[in-house]
Structure formats: C-alpha cells, structure tokens
Design an enzyme around this catalytic site. Structure first.
Site, PDB file in Angstrom:
ATOM      1  CE  LYS A 225      57.276 -35.262   0.906  1.00 20.79           C
ATOM      2  NZ  LYS A 225      57.613 -33.902   1.385  1.00 20.79           N
ATOM      3  NE  ARG A 259      55.853 -35.451   8.422  1.00 14.66           N
ATOM      4  CZ  ARG A 259      55.041 -35.936   7.474  1.00 14.66           C
ATOM      5  NH1 ARG A 259      55.533 -36.220   6.256  1.00 14.66           N
ATOM      6  NH2 ARG A 259      53.764 -36.131   7.722  1.00 14.66           N
TER       7      ARG A 259
END
Length: 286
Positions: A225, A259
């Site tokens: 991210k 995740r």
C-alpha cells in the site's frame, strides 16, 4: 484466554497461529498491476500459487477499492466474481473463500450460489444498510473494516479529533449491533490506507494492540500500500520488503490474519514470529 476460532462452513478454523489470506483480484484497475487476473488461465494459476505458498483463505475481489477507483455496478461486480468463483469451485472446491464486497445482494449470491465461506466488507455496513442482516442470515464470518466515505471519496475524510478513539467507538457500536442480530464470527480490520493519511496509518500500526480489548480476530491488510511507497519512495511493485516489515510488526502486535499479495513472504513472517514468541515462552517457563 481461549483461542480465537472461525466457523468456516461448519469447520472450526483456529487462529492460535495467525493465518494468511491471499488476494485474488479479478478487476482491471486494482492499484497493484501485477495482482490483476482476468483470464481463466491467469485466475487458476493465481489460485494455485496462493494455496501452494501456504495461504489458508483466498479473498476474491471484483470491485477495486483504491482511491479514486471507477464505480462498478452490482451486476458487473457479480459477473466478475462469478467467473472467478466458478473456476475456484471447479479446480479447488475445498478452498476456503472470502469475497470482498460491500453489497448485501452480492454477498448473498456468492454464499448461496457459490459456497463462499466469508464476507469481507470494506465499509463495515455503511454502504449497504442490508449487509448486517444479510450476514446474520447467512451465518458466515464477517470482516468489518473501518472507512469513512466511499473508495472514491475516502481520502477527503482524514480529519479526526482522536483517530484511535473514533475507530474504537466505531467498532464497539457495530460489534454490538451485529451481536444483537446473532452474528457470531466478527473480524476487525482497522482499514490501513482507507480515510487515513500516511502518518495516521503509522499511528494506527503503533496502537494495534489496543484492538485486543474486543477479544475478536484482527485482520491487517497493508500489502504494497501507499503508506509504504509514499514514505520510502518507489511504487507498489517495489514494496514487498516494506510489506514484510510491517506485517512482522503487525503480528508482534496482535494480528491474526494477514491479507496479502505475496503469500510466501507472509507465511514465512508468521513462522518466524511464531517461533520467536514460542521460544520466549519456553525460556520463561523452563
């Protein structure tokens, strides 16, 4: 304290050791280009990689939630998901599958028609008022994430008086609502990268242990991210090392589910952190 568990289609999955959830994106516009899989061959290969590298859950998404992502109709989202779920059921019928959707109708169809075991809702029920009642009726584990606004507008809503307090109150209210509806398996996702600045994401990581007060499984999704590459420089493609570092910190601070795009690296992080913690315990107890 009792081990955290999840009831996945009648099988009790223990979280005494953290588990890895592999990401299967069937979207054309997910933020990490290499994760986009749209042909049958690419999807089947991705599923095989996720499972062979040691993930216990596959999370399938048909709607990109990156900032400023294009809106996708429920019909198109379901069409994308159905394509992937049919491949999953044909090749890997025993796989534990989660679907990443905030739409109650999509969630119901995925569970009832394709045997999906878990719903992963980035909006915590905020974007579809029917979601809580739906997961209660379906009796599946529910991942509830913290986000303000929508994927298209979320980065306009990063102003907090006290971010941690607001997130904790958000979860407390929603957990109570879900419990009253009879939902047993609730997983909390603090929402890294969603309506949070880079610095706020690191503040959240530094306070991850506070979510332990709920006694619920904690999911952390920071894979490649912008909190990594906006701080270190580079791009999503260059953010594996940063992802592994932050996953390790998350595990040391209470994460039960990671995740990720890169399953092998995450599985190794789980093994090394677990080994470290177990050695500490054995040394103390000897």
């Amino acid at each position: 304290m009792l081990d955290k568990t999840l009831n996945m289609k009648g099988t009790l999955v223990s979280l005494s050791t953290p588990v890895v959830m592999g990401i299967l994106n069937v979207t054309p516009d997910s933020f990490y280009a290499d994760s986009r899989k749209q042909t049958e061959a690419a999807i089947e290969e991705r599923i095989r990689t996720i499972l062979s590298e040691g993930a216990q859950i596959i999370d399938v998404g048909g709607y990109s939630s990156r900032p400023d992502a294009a809106e996708v109709s429920p019909e198109e989202e379901m069409e994308r998901l159905a394509f992937a779920l049919e491949i999953l059921n044909a090749y890997y019928p025993e796989a534990i599958v989660s679907v990443d959707t905030f739409r109650a109708g999509v969630a119901r169809k995925c569970v009832e028609e394709y045997g999906v075991a878990m719903i992963n809702d980035i909006s915590g029920g905020e974007l579809d008022a029917g979601m809580f009642a739906t997961v209660a009726d379906l009796k599946v584990p529910y991942i509830m994430m913290h986000m303000r606004g929508t994927p298209q507008t979320m980065q306009q809503y990063t102003g907090y008086t006290d971010m941690m307090e607001e997130i904790m109150l958000y979860f407390a209210s929603k957990v109570r609502e879900l419990r009253l509806l009879g939902v047993n398996d609730i997983i909390l996702d603090p929402g890294f990268g969603f309506s949070k600045t880079v610095d706020q994401n690191y503040h959240l990581m530094n306070h991850l242990q506070e979510f332990g007060v709920f006694g619920l499984p904690l999911l952390v999704g920071i894979s490649r991210k912008s909190m990594i590459y906006k701080y270190l420089g580079g791009s999503p493609a260059e953010s594996l090392n940063g992802t592994t570092v932050l996953n390790t910190i998350a595990l040391m601070n209470g994460a039960d589910i990671l995740r990720v795009h890169d399953v092998k690296a995450a599985v190794e992080a789980v093994k090394l952190v677990t080994k470290t913690v177990n050695c500490q315990l054995s040394t103390i107890n000897s």
